[in-house]
Design a protein around this motif. Structure first.
Motif, PDB file in Angstrom:
ATOM      1  N   GLY A  34      -4.436   2.064 -19.417  1.00 18.83           N
ATOM      2  CA  GLY A  34      -3.489   2.014 -20.520  1.00 18.83           C
ATOM      3  C   GLY A  34      -4.083   2.517 -21.821  1.00 18.83           C
ATOM      4  O   GLY A  34      -5.301   2.694 -21.937  1.00 18.83           O
ATOM      5  N   ALA A  36      -4.368   1.131 -24.765  1.00 17.24           N
ATOM      6  CA  ALA A  36      -5.235   0.219 -25.504  1.00 17.24           C
ATOM      7  C   ALA A  36      -6.640   0.210 -24.910  1.00 17.24           C
ATOM      8  O   ALA A  36      -7.613  -0.048 -25.602  1.00 17.24           O
ATOM      9  N   ALA A 114       4.843   5.822 -20.604  1.00 16.21           N
ATOM     10  CA  ALA A 114       4.492   4.512 -21.177  1.00 16.21           C
ATOM     11  C   ALA A 114       3.837   4.682 -22.543  1.00 16.21           C
ATOM     12  O   ALA A 114       4.051   3.888 -23.457  1.00 16.21           O
ATOM     13  N   VAL A 116       4.398   6.974 -24.846  1.00 15.33           N
ATOM     14  CA  VAL A 116       5.306   7.266 -25.949  1.00 15.33           C
ATOM     15  C   VAL A 116       6.553   6.376 -26.002  1.00 15.33           C
ATOM     16  O   VAL A 116       7.055   6.092 -27.075  1.00 15.33           O
ATOM     17  N   TYR A 117       7.020   5.914 -24.854  1.00 14.31           N
ATOM     18  CA  TYR A 117       8.236   5.092 -24.865  1.00 14.31           C
ATOM     19  C   TYR A 117       7.994   3.624 -24.537  1.00 14.31           C
ATOM     20  O   TYR A 117       8.922   2.825 -24.543  1.00 14.31           O
ATOM     21  N   GLY A 118       6.763   3.260 -24.224  1.00 13.83           N
ATOM     22  CA  GLY A 118       6.450   1.857 -23.980  1.00 13.83           C
ATOM     23  C   GLY A 118       6.069   1.160 -25.272  1.00 13.83           C
ATOM     24  O   GLY A 118       6.336   1.672 -26.364  1.00 13.83           O
ATOM     25  N   SER A 119       5.478   0.007 -25.144  1.00  9.74           N
ATOM     26  CA  SER A 119       5.086  -0.738 -26.333  1.00  9.74           C
ATOM     27  C   SER A 119       4.072   0.073 -27.123  1.00  9.74           C
ATOM     28  O   SER A 119       3.211   0.730 -26.553  1.00  9.74           O
ATOM     29  N   PRO A 120       4.191   0.028 -28.441  1.00 13.71           N
ATOM     30  CA  PRO A 120       3.242   0.774 -29.270  1.00 13.71           C
ATOM     31  C   PRO A 120       1.823   0.239 -29.064  1.00 13.71           C
ATOM     32  O   PRO A 120       1.639  -0.931 -28.745  1.00 13.71           O
ATOM     33  N   PRO A 122      -1.298  -1.362 -30.207  1.00 12.78           N
ATOM     34  CA  PRO A 122      -1.597  -2.180 -31.386  1.00 12.78           C
ATOM     35  C   PRO A 122      -2.826  -1.634 -32.099  1.00 12.78           C
ATOM     36  O   PRO A 122      -3.783  -1.207 -31.466  1.00 12.78           O
ATOM     37  N   PHE A 204       8.920   0.151 -15.424  1.00  8.84           N
ATOM     38  CA  PHE A 204       8.206  -1.061 -15.826  1.00  8.84           C
ATOM     39  C   PHE A 204       8.496  -2.226 -14.878  1.00  8.84           C
ATOM     40  O   PHE A 204       8.102  -3.368 -15.143  1.00  8.84           O
TER      41      PHE A 204
ATOM     42  N   SER B 119       5.487  -1.558 -21.925  1.00 10.20           N
ATOM     43  CA  SER B 119       4.682  -1.042 -20.820  1.00 10.20           C
ATOM     44  C   SER B 119       3.897  -2.179 -20.177  1.00 10.20           C
ATOM     45  O   SER B 119       3.407  -3.082 -20.857  1.00 10.20           O
ATOM     46  N   PRO B 122      -2.042  -2.782 -17.992  1.00 11.60           N
ATOM     47  CA  PRO B 122      -2.784  -2.160 -16.888  1.00 11.60           C
ATOM     48  C   PRO B 122      -3.851  -3.121 -16.373  1.00 11.60           C
ATOM     49  O   PRO B 122      -4.488  -3.831 -17.137  1.00 11.60           O
ATOM     50  N   HIS B 206      11.519   4.288 -32.317  1.00 15.28           N
ATOM     51  CA  HIS B 206      12.095   5.589 -31.999  1.00 15.28           C
ATOM     52  C   HIS B 206      13.346   5.914 -32.805  1.00 15.28           C
ATOM     53  O   HIS B 206      13.910   7.004 -32.665  1.00 15.28           O
TER      54      HIS B 206
END
Lengths: 231, 231
Positions: A34, A36, A114, A116-120, A122, A204, B119, B122, B206
DNA sequence: TGTACATCAGTGAACGCGCGTTCACTGATGTAC
DNA sequence: TGTACATCAGTGAACGCGCGTTCACTGATGTAC
């Protein structure tokens, strides 16, 4: 070819090749750990460099992440635009083709989706550089709506829309979709958000043990959405 | 009250209190660094314990994460169910109330929303324990559809649905929504996915620089979706 | 009610690990004259 | 064309850091008789 340009060209070419090799390795990382967990050291290891060497190509981990985000948006934007360009028929059908293309891209590049469209991520704040690429994606459905309005495939229905919503839609129209009425914009956004909701649910895991044939389900739902859109 | 039960009660109560204190701290962490960055040591620091003490309450970092996920689903499920229970009127209106409740919960607990609808983390594989809580959330809209069918607010329209989709919808009906026809399930899922798509777009940025009045926009879109749902 | 024992929460040190980033360096490639 | 210098990619060591988890321990609280 002069020595100068060849030489410069060789160096630049090597640089471009290695830059993209690094990004590829990073994208592989992304799938495993991922955004992060993306680690410059792991990327370097994967490419076969020492970790500090990566800094010749990206000044920091966040810059590498930014590059990946931009690439993802551009990649998706191109896939979407190509699909639309190749599609014939009325707006409903072309919209369906667009939806399929977006889903295909998403299922083929789940880590990019994920990202670009998943959770930002942090602690990561996307710089302005990512905006044009992101906008590029949104332009595809908006242009499609424009064409639909021009061709007469779609037109506004009588609906009352609150003032502040009209203001937001007017801004969107002025910037990106001239000639598209409020109601059409609203319905286009509905179809667009439903599509992303569905793709996110699928990727997801929220339709796990509910839907088995994702292809067929997505297709059916988007067919209905497209029908409602041109209604 | 006997000495035994009081004593045991005290210990158990303290345990429950500290367990929830740990979860609260973890949730705060979540907001700052995300699920992938959730650190037992940081949580322990926040609670004012030594890091190893947390292991008296959660056997591992992943178990803490699991507890947070279950809590989030349950919290949302309760909020959604309460909203629906308090709503009067036809299915369209009750659906709108449900949508608002989900969005309110999401904007008030963005870290929890990202945890369960963003997301996937992982390397973390959600254990079976999370399933009932997740199912609980989905039951709310499904029961609403059931009621709508019973009351006659909603009914199937003539639509052709591919065989494999019908099979998936039939399974869903058998397990969770008896009496709800395929087409109604399909439309319900459409409204449900659009809602999550819209909330995700809002929370994940978005619609930045596109929509200013999120409240009004969400409301308008969901009103239209509810109207389309009941047809 | 009082005492001996068992359970439990929390401590503090230690384990082995990987991380992002900096820095002085080497050697190869490109550039200017 | 040949030489002196500048640029650049990549090295390897080091920085200070935080992580999850284990373990032997202490002292307080609860339990059994």
């Amino acid at each position: 070819m002069s020595t100068t340009t060849t030489a410069g060209g060789v160096r630049a070419r090597a640089r471009a090749a290695i830059t993209s090799e690094i990004k590829q390795a990073a994208r592989r990382q992304l799938a495993e750990v991922g955004a992060a967990g993306l680690s410059l050291r792991a990327v370097a290891r994967d490419v076969g460099m020492v970790s500090s060497a990566v800094y010749r190509y990206f000044p920091s981990r966040d810059d590498l992440l930014t590059a990946l985000i931009i690439d993802a948006y551009e990649d998706l934007g191109v896939a979407a635009a190509l699909a639309v360009a190749s599609a014939r028929g009325d707006l409903g059908h072309r919209w369906l083709v667009l939806a399929r293309a977006v889903r295909s891209w998403a299922t083929e590049h789940p880590q990019d989706y994920a990202l670009v469209y998943g959770s930002p991520v942090p602690g990561y704040h996307a710089p302005e550089d990512t905006v044009p690429a992101a906008v590029g994606v949104s332009m595809v459905p908006l242009r499609l709506l424009e064409e639909g309005v021009t061709s007469g495939d779609i037109s506004a229905r009588p609906t009352s829309i609150p003032r502040t919503v009209r203001r937001d839609l007017a801004r969107l129209r002025d910037q990106a979709a001239p000639g598209v009425p409020d109601d059409v914009l609203s319905r286009g956004l509905a179809a667009w958000t439903e599509m992303f909701g569905l793709i996110s649910f699928e990727l997801f895991g929220h339709l796990h043990q509910v839907i088995e044939d994702y292809d067929a389900f997505f297709d059916h739902q988007m067919r209905q959405a497209a029908a409602a859109l041109i209604g």
